[in-house]
Design a protein around this motif. Structure first.
Motif, short mmCIF file in Angstrom:
data_model
loop_
_atom_site.label_atom_id
_atom_site.label_comp_id
_atom_site.label_asym_id
_atom_site.label_seq_id
_atom_site.Cartn_x
_atom_site.Cartn_y
_atom_site.Cartn_z
N TYR A 84 -8.17 11.80 5.89
CA TYR A 84 -7.46 10.91 6.81
C TYR A 84 -6.02 11.36 7.06
N GLN A 85 -5.27 11.59 6.01
CA GLN A 85 -3.85 11.94 6.17
C GLN A 85 -3.64 13.28 6.88
N ARG A 101 -3.64 13.06 10.64
CA ARG A 101 -2.49 12.37 11.25
C ARG A 101 -1.39 13.36 11.63
N ASN A 102 -1.25 14.48 10.90
CA ASN A 102 -0.27 15.49 11.29
C ASN A 102 -0.53 15.99 12.70
N GLY A 127 -1.90 12.05 15.11
CA GLY A 127 -1.43 10.68 15.00
C GLY A 127 -0.03 10.55 14.45
N VAL A 137 2.16 9.90 11.10
CA VAL A 137 2.21 9.93 9.65
C VAL A 137 3.13 8.81 9.18
#
Length: 151
Positions: free
Chosen positions: A90-91, A94-95, A98, A100
Motif C-alpha cells: 500500500y505505502q 502512494r509514492n 497518491g 503519502v
C-alpha cells in the motif's frame, strides 16, 4: 547527536507532546518522530537523511517498521499480517500514485516545513493534518522502505 524528548502532560492530544519540542530542541534541520515502543532499523537515520538533503520539496520521509513476530495473542498475530501488507504494497504505491501521509511515528521530518506550518495541529489526527498542511505549502512526503527492524 540524538536528544530524546519526553512529555508528562496530557493536553492537546499527541500534538501536545510533540509541539513543545519546537522550543526545547536544538535547531537541527531534521528531526525524527519515534514512539517509545517503536523499534526502528539500526540504519534508520542513515537511510532517511539523504531523501531530505537531496530533495528540498520533501517535507518528511515516512519509514516502515515491522511487528514483533513473537505474537502473544491472536489479535497481535492477525494485526501483524495486515501491517506487513500495508508497508509492502500500500505505502510504496502512494509514492507514485497518491498522497503519502505522515503516520505519526517512524519518520524523519524537515524542521523548516514543521516551523512553516506552525507545528502539529492540536487535533486527534495531527499526523494527517500535518501532511495536508505541508502539501498546501508545496511540500510532500515520501515513503521509504528501509529494512527490517531488529526486535
Amino acid at each position: 547527536r540524538v536528544q530524546c524528548i519526553s512529555s508528562q502532560t496530557r493536553v492537546a492530544y499527541n500534538a501536545g507532546h510533540l509541539n513543545p519540542a519546537r522550543v526545547t530542541t536544538v535547531a537541527e534541520p531534521d528531526f525524527a518522530v519515534v514512539d517509545a515502543d517503536e523499534i526502528v532499523p539500526a540504519n534508520f537515520l542513515d537511510k532517511l537523511v539523504p531523501y531530505l538533503v537531496n530533495d528540498p520539496d520533501c517535507g518528511f520521509v515516512q519509514a516502515n517498521h515491522r511487528c514483533d513476530e513473537n505474537s502473544d495473542t491472536k489479535l497481535q498475530e492477525d494485526m501483524r499480517i495486515g501491517i506487513d501488507v500495508h508497508w509492502k504494497w500500500y505505502q510504496p504505491l502512494r509514492n507514485k500514485f497518491g498522497f503519502v501521509m505522515f503516520l505519526g511515528h517512524g519518520a524523519l521530518l524537515r524542521r523548516s516545513c514543521w516551523d512553516e506550518v506552525g507545528g502539529f495541529d492540536e487535533i486527534v489526527s495531527e499526523d494527517l493534518a500535518y501532511a495536508i498542511s505541508i502539501r498546501e505549502k508545496g511540500y510532500y512526503g515520501i515513503f521509504a522502505e528501509i529494512g527490517r527492524a531488529h526486535v
